[in-house]
Design a protein around this motif. Structure first.
Motif, PDB file in Angstrom:
ATOM      1  N   ALA A 159       0.796  -1.010  -0.041  1.00  0.00           N
ATOM      2  CA  ALA A 159       0.091   0.139   0.002  1.00  0.00           C
ATOM      3  C   ALA A 159       0.810   1.348  -0.056  1.00  0.00           C
ATOM      4  O   ALA A 159       1.874   1.267   0.648  1.00  0.00           O
ATOM      5  CB  ALA A 159      -0.975  -0.043   1.209  1.00  0.00           C
ATOM      6  N   ASP A 214       4.661  -5.596  -3.328  1.00  0.00           N
ATOM      7  CA  ASP A 214       4.057  -6.476  -2.540  1.00  0.00           C
ATOM      8  C   ASP A 214       5.141  -7.590  -2.169  1.00  0.00           C
ATOM      9  O   ASP A 214       5.447  -8.275  -3.096  1.00  0.00           O
ATOM     10  CB  ASP A 214       2.829  -6.966  -3.421  1.00  0.00           C
ATOM     11  CG  ASP A 214       1.803  -7.813  -2.731  1.00  0.00           C
ATOM     12  OD1 ASP A 214       2.344  -8.441  -1.539  1.00  0.00           O
ATOM     13  OD2 ASP A 214       0.876  -8.016  -3.122  1.00  0.00           O
ATOM     14  N   GLU A 245       3.063   2.791   2.986  1.00  0.00           N
ATOM     15  CA  GLU A 245       3.376   1.960   4.307  1.00  0.00           C
ATOM     16  C   GLU A 245       4.644   1.182   4.270  1.00  0.00           C
ATOM     17  O   GLU A 245       4.915   0.452   5.267  1.00  0.00           O
ATOM     18  CB  GLU A 245       2.406   0.882   4.060  1.00  0.00           C
ATOM     19  CG  GLU A 245       0.899   1.552   4.310  1.00  0.00           C
ATOM     20  CD  GLU A 245       0.770   1.964   5.854  1.00  0.00           C
ATOM     21  OE1 GLU A 245       1.184   1.356   6.677  1.00  0.00           O
ATOM     22  OE2 GLU A 245       0.197   2.923   6.071  1.00  0.00           O
TER      23      GLU A 245
END
Length: 204
Positions: A143, A185, A146
């Motif tokens: 995200a 990710d 983050e």
């Protein structure tokens, strides 16, 4: 270098990360940037110095960083007179994902009890520098905003250099929140990881 040692600029006791790329804490994770408050470590250009990260203490049993906080490590330098402001930084070390070992830099740090050897370039000018170390933890980085940044700064005095002219960058502009090395990710294979920021000097 001893955590909270005499060569390291003071940083928060909470040991928490920086998430905001516009925060002045991204520089050295300290609001007190007065160089006279920290001693200066003598180093010889071309030599290797050992940097140390620790979570709770400096023992070999310390876990250094949570095993979930996986990601790259970087080392930057800036002339002391700049105090890290503006176009003053150049990168001397980077390590992301080691496909051969199937390990992130943080995994290697844990295996080495928090120790990392870094060579001080010879192709720089003699003088006093801020040495900025950084870990980026990517466990929540799928995200925007983050990724977790853990910078710290030490002070060194370099002798034995041959002079040089590295390209300089401002810390507050070297990363973008959507860079593939910042927005990442962890489910993706580490071998696809693209290291963010400027190139290492001197070129590898």
């Amino acid at each position: 270098m001893n955590p909270r040692g005499k060569y390291i600029r003071p940083y928060p006791k909470s040991n928490g990360p920086v998430r905001d790329l516009n925060s002045p804490l991204l520089l050295c994770r300290t609001e007190g940037m007065a160089p006279e408050l920290t001693e200066i470590m003598p180093v010889v250009a071309g030599s290797e110095i050992v940097l140390e990260w620790h979570h709770n203490d400096a023992s070999d049993m310390d876990n250094v960083i949570s095993p979930s906080h996986r990601g790259p490590c970087f080392v930057y330098m800036a002339p002391m007179e700049s105090n890290g402001i503006g176009n003053s930084w150049f990168k001397i070390y980077e390590q992301g994902f080691n496909a051969e070992k199937n390990m992130w830099c943080t995994d290697i740090l844990r295996e080495n009890h928090g120790k990392l050897s870094v060579k001080i370039p010879t192709q720089i000018n003699n003088g006093e520098y801020i040495l900025r170390t950084e870990i980026i933890a990517l466990h929540n980085a799928k995200a925007v905003g983050e990724a977790q940044f853990y910078p710290n700064c030490a002070q060194v005095r370099v002798t034995g250099a041959t002079s040089g002219n590295p390209e300089l960058y401002p810390i507050d502009l070297i990363y973008n929140a959507t860079d593939p090395g910042i927005l990442f990710d962890k489910k993706n294979a580490g071998s696809t990881y693209i290291i963010p920021g400027p190139p290492v000097y001197p070129p590898q």
